[in-house]
Motif scaffolding. Structure first.
Motif, mmCIF file in Angstrom:
data_model
loop_
_atom_site.group_PDB
_atom_site.id
_atom_site.type_symbol
_atom_site.label_atom_id
_atom_site.label_comp_id
_atom_site.label_asym_id
_atom_site.label_seq_id
_atom_site.Cartn_x
_atom_site.Cartn_y
_atom_site.Cartn_z
ATOM 1 N N LEU A 127 15.514 -28.979 -76.569
ATOM 2 C CA LEU A 127 15.022 -29.944 -75.579
ATOM 3 C C LEU A 127 13.790 -29.307 -74.940
ATOM 4 O O LEU A 127 13.889 -28.282 -74.263
ATOM 5 C CB LEU A 127 16.077 -30.257 -74.523
ATOM 6 N N ILE A 128 12.643 -29.918 -75.189
ATOM 7 C CA ILE A 128 11.351 -29.329 -74.817
ATOM 8 C C ILE A 128 10.521 -30.358 -74.058
ATOM 9 O O ILE A 128 10.595 -31.560 -74.343
ATOM 10 C CB ILE A 128 10.578 -28.887 -76.083
ATOM 11 N N VAL A 129 9.734 -29.892 -73.100
ATOM 12 C CA VAL A 129 8.764 -30.754 -72.426
ATOM 13 C C VAL A 129 7.363 -30.298 -72.822
ATOM 14 O O VAL A 129 7.046 -29.108 -72.738
ATOM 15 C CB VAL A 129 8.902 -30.701 -70.895
ATOM 16 N N ILE A 130 6.552 -31.227 -73.283
ATOM 17 C CA ILE A 130 5.151 -30.949 -73.602
ATOM 18 C C ILE A 130 4.274 -31.607 -72.543
ATOM 19 O O ILE A 130 4.361 -32.823 -72.329
ATOM 20 C CB ILE A 130 4.773 -31.489 -74.996
ATOM 21 N N CYS A 131 3.458 -30.822 -71.876
ATOM 22 C CA CYS A 131 2.576 -31.352 -70.835
ATOM 23 C C CYS A 131 1.164 -31.483 -71.401
ATOM 24 O O CYS A 131 0.554 -30.482 -71.782
ATOM 25 C CB CYS A 131 2.582 -30.420 -69.622
ATOM 26 N N ASP A 132 0.685 -32.694 -71.457
ATOM 27 C CA ASP A 132 -0.630 -32.966 -72.047
ATOM 28 C C ASP A 132 -1.714 -32.925 -70.970
ATOM 29 O O ASP A 132 -2.025 -33.927 -70.334
ATOM 30 C CB ASP A 132 -0.602 -34.334 -72.742
ATOM 31 N N GLU A 133 -2.254 -31.727 -70.733
ATOM 32 C CA GLU A 133 -3.391 -31.520 -69.828
ATOM 33 C C GLU A 133 -3.094 -31.892 -68.376
ATOM 34 O O GLU A 133 -3.888 -32.571 -67.722
ATOM 35 C CB GLU A 133 -4.621 -32.283 -70.343
ATOM 36 N N LEU A 134 -1.977 -31.429 -67.844
ATOM 37 C CA LEU A 134 -1.705 -31.613 -66.420
ATOM 38 C C LEU A 134 -2.669 -30.755 -65.608
ATOM 39 O O LEU A 134 -2.886 -29.587 -65.926
ATOM 40 C CB LEU A 134 -0.272 -31.209 -66.086
ATOM 41 N N SER A 135 -3.209 -31.322 -64.548
ATOM 42 C CA SER A 135 -4.164 -30.575 -63.731
ATOM 43 C C SER A 135 -3.602 -30.188 -62.369
ATOM 44 O O SER A 135 -4.147 -29.306 -61.699
ATOM 45 C CB SER A 135 -5.440 -31.407 -63.527
ATOM 46 N N ASP A 136 -2.515 -30.817 -61.947
ATOM 47 C CA ASP A 136 -1.944 -30.560 -60.628
ATOM 48 C C ASP A 136 -0.866 -29.482 -60.731
ATOM 49 O O ASP A 136 0.159 -29.691 -61.384
ATOM 50 C CB ASP A 136 -1.346 -31.850 -60.065
ATOM 51 N N PRO A 137 -1.069 -28.326 -60.096
ATOM 52 C CA PRO A 137 -0.067 -27.261 -60.187
ATOM 53 C C PRO A 137 1.289 -27.646 -59.605
ATOM 54 O O PRO A 137 2.324 -27.155 -60.041
ATOM 55 C CB PRO A 137 -0.706 -26.106 -59.408
ATOM 56 N N HIS A 138 1.279 -28.533 -58.613
ATOM 57 C CA HIS A 138 2.556 -28.979 -58.036
ATOM 58 C C HIS A 138 3.355 -29.783 -59.062
ATOM 59 O O HIS A 138 4.591 -29.677 -59.134
ATOM 60 C CB HIS A 138 2.314 -29.815 -56.778
ATOM 61 N N ASN A 139 2.661 -30.585 -59.859
ATOM 62 C CA ASN A 139 3.347 -31.339 -60.916
ATOM 63 C C ASN A 139 3.942 -30.408 -61.956
ATOM 64 O O ASN A 139 5.093 -30.557 -62.370
ATOM 65 C CB ASN A 139 2.383 -32.321 -61.594
ATOM 66 N N LEU A 140 3.150 -29.438 -62.412
ATOM 67 C CA LEU A 140 3.659 -28.507 -63.418
ATOM 68 C C LEU A 140 4.833 -27.714 -62.868
ATOM 69 O O LEU A 140 5.845 -27.536 -63.555
ATOM 70 C CB LEU A 140 2.553 -27.565 -63.894
ATOM 71 N N GLY A 141 4.715 -27.248 -61.631
ATOM 72 C CA GLY A 141 5.820 -26.501 -61.024
ATOM 73 C C GLY A 141 7.084 -27.332 -60.927
ATOM 74 O O GLY A 141 8.189 -26.848 -61.223
ATOM 75 N N ALA A 142 6.942 -28.587 -60.529
ATOM 76 C CA ALA A 142 8.106 -29.464 -60.412
ATOM 77 C C ALA A 142 8.724 -29.743 -61.779
ATOM 78 O O ALA A 142 9.949 -29.837 -61.918
ATOM 79 C CB ALA A 142 7.707 -30.772 -59.731
#
Length: 275
Positions: A127-142
Protein backbone atom coordinates in the motif's frame (compact mmCIF):
# COMPACT_ATOMS: atom_id res chain seq x y z
CA UNK A 1 3.94 73.03 14.47
CA UNK A 2 5.86 71.74 11.45
CA UNK A 3 8.35 70.05 13.72
CA UNK A 4 5.52 68.28 15.49
CA UNK A 5 4.13 67.00 12.19
CA UNK A 6 7.55 65.86 11.10
CA UNK A 7 8.01 64.17 14.44
CA UNK A 8 4.60 62.53 14.09
CA UNK A 9 5.45 61.24 10.62
CA UNK A 10 8.82 60.02 11.81
CA UNK A 11 7.20 58.21 14.73
CA UNK A 12 4.59 56.62 12.45
CA UNK A 13 7.23 55.38 10.01
CA UNK A 14 9.76 54.06 12.51
CA UNK A 15 7.62 51.25 13.97
CA UNK A 16 6.81 50.09 10.45
CA UNK A 17 10.50 50.00 9.51
CA UNK A 18 11.36 48.23 12.75
CA UNK A 19 8.62 45.69 12.08
CA UNK A 20 9.95 45.12 8.55
CA UNK A 21 13.48 44.61 9.83
CA UNK A 22 12.22 42.27 12.55
CA UNK A 23 10.24 40.25 9.98
CA UNK A 24 13.31 39.98 7.78
CA UNK A 25 15.42 38.76 10.69
CA UNK A 26 12.75 36.25 11.65
CA UNK A 27 12.46 34.67 8.21
CA UNK A 28 15.21 32.13 7.47
CA UNK A 29 16.53 32.36 3.93
CA UNK A 30 15.84 28.76 2.97
CA UNK A 31 14.37 25.75 4.69
CA UNK A 32 16.80 22.87 4.93
CA UNK A 33 16.42 19.18 5.56
CA UNK A 34 17.69 17.85 8.86
CA UNK A 35 16.25 20.60 11.08
CA UNK A 36 13.70 19.37 13.61
CA UNK A 37 11.42 21.77 15.45
CA UNK A 38 9.27 21.11 18.46
CA UNK A 39 9.30 18.53 21.22
CA UNK A 40 7.36 15.82 19.44
CA UNK A 41 9.59 15.90 16.35
CA UNK A 42 12.72 15.52 18.49
CA UNK A 43 11.15 12.84 20.69
CA UNK A 44 10.20 10.67 17.72
CA UNK A 45 13.60 11.16 16.09
CA UNK A 46 15.32 9.94 19.27
CA UNK A 47 12.96 7.00 19.54
CA UNK A 48 13.71 6.05 15.96
CA UNK A 49 17.45 6.16 16.66
CA UNK A 50 18.16 9.02 14.31
CA UNK A 51 21.52 10.76 14.80
CA UNK A 52 21.05 14.16 16.45
CA UNK A 53 24.07 16.44 16.13
CA UNK A 54 23.00 19.51 18.08
CA UNK A 55 20.02 20.68 20.12
CA UNK A 56 19.27 24.36 20.66
CA UNK A 57 17.15 24.83 23.76
CA UNK A 58 15.55 27.96 25.20
CA UNK A 59 17.92 29.30 27.84
CA UNK A 60 16.33 29.55 31.27
CA UNK A 61 13.28 27.43 30.40
CA UNK A 62 12.48 25.44 33.54
CA UNK A 63 9.92 23.15 31.95
CA UNK A 64 10.80 19.69 33.29
CA UNK A 65 9.59 17.86 30.19
CA UNK A 66 11.86 20.02 28.02
CA UNK A 67 14.79 19.45 30.36
CA UNK A 68 14.23 15.68 30.28
CA UNK A 69 14.13 15.78 26.48
CA UNK A 70 17.41 17.71 26.40
CA UNK A 71 18.97 15.17 28.78
CA UNK A 72 17.80 12.32 26.57
CA UNK A 73 19.29 14.00 23.49
CA UNK A 74 22.57 14.59 25.34
CA UNK A 75 22.70 10.95 26.38
CA UNK A 76 22.23 10.01 22.72
CA UNK A 77 25.31 12.05 21.83
CA UNK A 78 23.87 15.45 20.89
CA UNK A 79 25.51 18.72 21.88
CA UNK A 80 23.08 20.85 23.90
CA UNK A 81 23.27 24.61 23.26
CA UNK A 82 21.19 26.96 25.45
CA UNK A 83 20.18 30.02 23.42
CA UNK A 84 17.92 33.00 23.81
CA UNK A 85 14.35 32.27 22.73
CA UNK A 86 14.62 35.08 20.18
CA UNK A 87 17.42 33.13 18.52
CA UNK A 88 15.09 30.13 18.25
CA UNK A 89 12.43 32.37 16.73
CA UNK A 90 14.96 33.50 14.15
CA UNK A 91 15.98 29.93 13.30
CA UNK A 92 12.45 28.55 13.12
CA UNK A 93 10.67 27.73 9.87
CA UNK A 94 7.49 26.42 11.49
CA UNK A 95 6.98 29.31 13.92
CA UNK A 96 6.17 26.67 16.54
CA UNK A 97 9.47 25.43 17.94
CA UNK A 98 8.20 24.98 21.54
CA UNK A 99 11.57 25.99 22.93
CA UNK A 100 13.69 23.44 21.07
CA UNK A 101 15.27 23.09 17.62
CA UNK A 102 17.52 20.17 16.73
CA UNK A 103 19.95 19.65 13.88
CA UNK A 104 19.94 16.04 12.79
CA UNK A 105 21.59 14.03 10.09
CA UNK A 106 19.61 14.54 6.88
CA UNK A 107 16.86 12.02 6.25
CA UNK A 108 17.91 8.99 4.28
CA UNK A 109 15.55 8.41 1.39
CA UNK A 110 14.60 4.86 0.53
CA UNK A 111 14.12 3.14 -2.81
CA UNK A 112 10.95 1.76 -4.35
CA UNK A 113 12.37 -1.72 -3.77
CA UNK A 114 12.80 -0.88 -0.07
CA UNK A 115 9.10 -0.05 0.10
CA UNK A 116 8.08 -3.26 -1.65
CA UNK A 117 10.38 -5.25 0.62
CA UNK A 118 8.74 -3.62 3.65
CA UNK A 119 5.37 -4.91 2.47
CA UNK A 120 6.80 -8.38 1.84
CA UNK A 121 8.43 -8.49 5.28
CA UNK A 122 5.03 -7.84 6.86
CA UNK A 123 3.36 -10.43 4.67
CA UNK A 124 1.02 -7.78 3.26
CA UNK A 125 0.04 -6.50 -0.15
CA UNK A 126 1.83 -3.23 -0.82
CA UNK A 127 0.00 0.00 0.00
CA UNK A 128 1.83 3.05 -1.34
CA UNK A 129 1.06 6.75 -1.77
CA UNK A 130 2.55 8.55 -4.76
CA UNK A 131 2.61 12.34 -4.50
CA UNK A 132 2.68 14.05 -7.88
CA UNK A 133 4.58 17.32 -7.32
CA UNK A 134 3.11 18.46 -4.00
CA UNK A 135 4.43 21.90 -3.12
CA UNK A 136 2.91 22.43 0.34
CA UNK A 137 5.04 20.90 3.13
CA UNK A 138 2.01 20.75 5.43
CA UNK A 139 0.20 18.57 2.88
CA UNK A 140 3.15 16.21 2.51
CA UNK A 141 3.59 16.01 6.27
CA UNK A 142 -0.09 15.24 6.78
CA UNK A 143 0.02 12.56 4.06
CA UNK A 144 3.04 10.89 5.66
CA UNK A 145 1.23 10.94 9.00
CA UNK A 146 -1.93 9.39 7.56
CA UNK A 147 0.08 6.82 5.63
CA UNK A 148 1.92 5.75 8.78
CA UNK A 149 -1.29 5.55 10.80
CA UNK A 150 -2.98 3.50 8.07
CA UNK A 151 -0.10 1.04 7.94
CA UNK A 152 1.03 1.99 4.43
CA UNK A 153 4.44 0.77 3.38
CA UNK A 154 5.82 3.88 1.78
CA UNK A 155 5.38 7.28 0.17
CA UNK A 156 6.95 8.25 -3.15
CA UNK A 157 7.79 11.83 -4.12
CA UNK A 158 9.65 13.27 -7.14
CA UNK A 159 13.05 14.92 -6.83
CA UNK A 160 12.01 17.96 -8.86
CA UNK A 161 9.11 20.38 -8.35
CA UNK A 162 8.24 18.83 -5.02
CA UNK A 163 8.87 19.61 -1.38
CA UNK A 164 11.28 17.25 0.38
CA UNK A 165 11.49 16.11 4.00
CA UNK A 166 11.97 19.53 5.57
CA UNK A 167 11.41 20.70 9.14
CA UNK A 168 7.88 21.81 8.30
CA UNK A 169 7.08 18.40 6.79
CA UNK A 170 8.50 16.65 9.85
CA UNK A 171 6.42 18.76 12.22
CA UNK A 172 3.25 18.40 10.17
CA UNK A 173 3.76 14.64 10.20
CA UNK A 174 3.86 14.62 14.02
CA UNK A 175 7.05 12.56 13.84
CA UNK A 176 5.74 10.01 11.34
CA UNK A 177 8.63 10.76 8.96
CA UNK A 178 10.82 8.80 11.36
CA UNK A 179 8.86 5.60 10.68
CA UNK A 180 7.64 5.93 7.10
CA UNK A 181 9.79 4.92 4.15
CA UNK A 182 9.88 7.85 1.72
CA UNK A 183 11.40 7.30 -1.72
CA UNK A 184 12.49 10.28 -3.82
CA UNK A 185 12.54 9.33 -7.49
CA UNK A 186 13.78 11.03 -10.63
CA UNK A 187 10.70 10.31 -12.73
CA UNK A 188 7.23 9.54 -11.38
CA UNK A 189 6.03 8.00 -14.66
CA UNK A 190 8.97 5.61 -14.84
CA UNK A 191 8.28 4.66 -11.23
CA UNK A 192 4.63 3.99 -12.02
CA UNK A 193 5.71 1.71 -14.89
CA UNK A 194 8.12 -0.08 -12.56
CA UNK A 195 5.40 -0.63 -9.98
CA UNK A 196 2.98 -1.94 -12.59
CA UNK A 197 5.59 -4.41 -13.83
CA UNK A 198 5.86 -5.69 -10.26
CA UNK A 199 2.14 -6.28 -9.95
CA UNK A 200 1.08 -3.06 -8.23
CA UNK A 201 -2.17 -1.48 -9.42
CA UNK A 202 -2.00 2.30 -9.69
CA UNK A 203 -5.09 4.29 -8.75
CA UNK A 204 -5.17 7.95 -9.67
CA UNK A 205 -7.48 10.29 -7.76
CA UNK A 206 -9.48 12.72 -9.87
CA UNK A 207 -12.84 14.43 -9.56
CA UNK A 208 -13.80 13.11 -12.99
CA UNK A 209 -12.62 9.58 -12.20
CA UNK A 210 -14.98 6.99 -13.63
CA UNK A 211 -14.90 4.65 -10.62
CA UNK A 212 -16.20 5.58 -7.14
CA UNK A 213 -13.54 4.71 -4.58
CA UNK A 214 -15.85 2.20 -2.89
CA UNK A 215 -15.89 0.13 -6.10
CA UNK A 216 -12.13 0.17 -6.61
CA UNK A 217 -10.47 -3.01 -5.38
CA UNK A 218 -7.76 -1.78 -3.03
CA UNK A 219 -7.15 -5.16 -1.40
CA UNK A 220 -4.35 -6.14 -3.77
CA UNK A 221 -0.98 -4.39 -4.16
CA UNK A 222 -1.99 -0.76 -4.66
CA UNK A 223 -0.48 2.67 -5.17
CA UNK A 224 -2.68 5.73 -4.69
CA UNK A 225 -1.64 8.80 -6.68
CA UNK A 226 -2.37 12.23 -5.20
CA UNK A 227 -2.04 15.19 -7.55
CA UNK A 228 -0.64 18.58 -6.66
CA UNK A 229 -2.62 21.29 -4.90
CA UNK A 230 -3.39 23.36 -7.98
CA UNK A 231 -3.80 21.22 -11.07
CA UNK A 232 -4.07 17.71 -9.70
CA UNK A 233 -2.20 14.94 -11.51
CA UNK A 234 -0.14 15.84 -14.53
CA UNK A 235 -1.61 14.61 -17.86
CA UNK A 236 1.00 11.89 -18.37
CA UNK A 237 0.70 10.58 -14.81
CA UNK A 238 -3.08 10.54 -15.24
CA UNK A 239 -2.70 8.57 -18.47
CA UNK A 240 -0.37 6.02 -16.88
CA UNK A 241 -2.69 5.15 -13.99
CA UNK A 242 -4.54 1.84 -14.25
CA UNK A 243 -7.73 3.46 -13.02
CA UNK A 244 -9.04 6.89 -12.08
CA UNK A 245 -11.17 6.91 -8.95
CA UNK A 246 -13.20 9.65 -7.37
CA UNK A 247 -14.39 10.36 -3.85
CA UNK A 248 -18.17 10.88 -3.82
CA UNK A 249 -18.93 14.49 -2.90
CA UNK A 250 -22.26 15.31 -1.27
CA UNK A 251 -21.71 18.91 -0.24
CA UNK A 252 -21.45 22.17 -2.14
CA UNK A 253 -17.65 22.19 -2.28
CA UNK A 254 -16.44 20.07 -5.17
CA UNK A 255 -12.90 19.24 -4.06
CA UNK A 256 -10.83 18.15 -1.09
CA UNK A 257 -7.41 19.14 0.18
CA UNK A 258 -4.71 16.78 -1.11
CA UNK A 259 -3.89 15.39 2.32
CA UNK A 260 -7.58 14.89 3.15
CA UNK A 261 -8.12 12.99 -0.10
CA UNK A 262 -5.11 10.80 0.62
CA UNK A 263 -6.41 9.98 4.10
CA UNK A 264 -9.83 9.01 2.78
CA UNK A 265 -8.39 6.70 0.12
CA UNK A 266 -5.92 5.15 2.55
CA UNK A 267 -8.62 4.30 5.04
CA UNK A 268 -10.87 2.94 2.33
CA UNK A 269 -7.99 0.58 1.58
CA UNK A 270 -7.76 -0.26 5.30
CA UNK A 271 -11.51 -0.92 5.45
CA UNK A 272 -11.39 -3.23 2.46
CA UNK A 273 -8.35 -5.10 3.76
CA UNK A 274 -9.94 -5.65 7.15
CA UNK A 275 -12.79 -7.37 5.32
Amino acid sequence: MNETRRGGKEQSRRPERRADRFAQRQTPAEEVEGQLEGRNALTEALRAGRTIDKVFIADGDTDRALQRLAAEAKEAGAVIVPVDRRKLDQMSFTRSHQGVIALAAAHDYFTVDDILEEAASRGENALIVICDELSDPHNLGAIVRSAECAGAHGVIIPKRRSVGLTATVAKASAGAVEYMKVARVTNINSTISELKEKGVWVFGTAAEGSVPMYKADLTGPAAIVIGNEGDGMSPLVRKNCDMLVHIPMKGRISSLNASAAASILLYEAVRQRLG
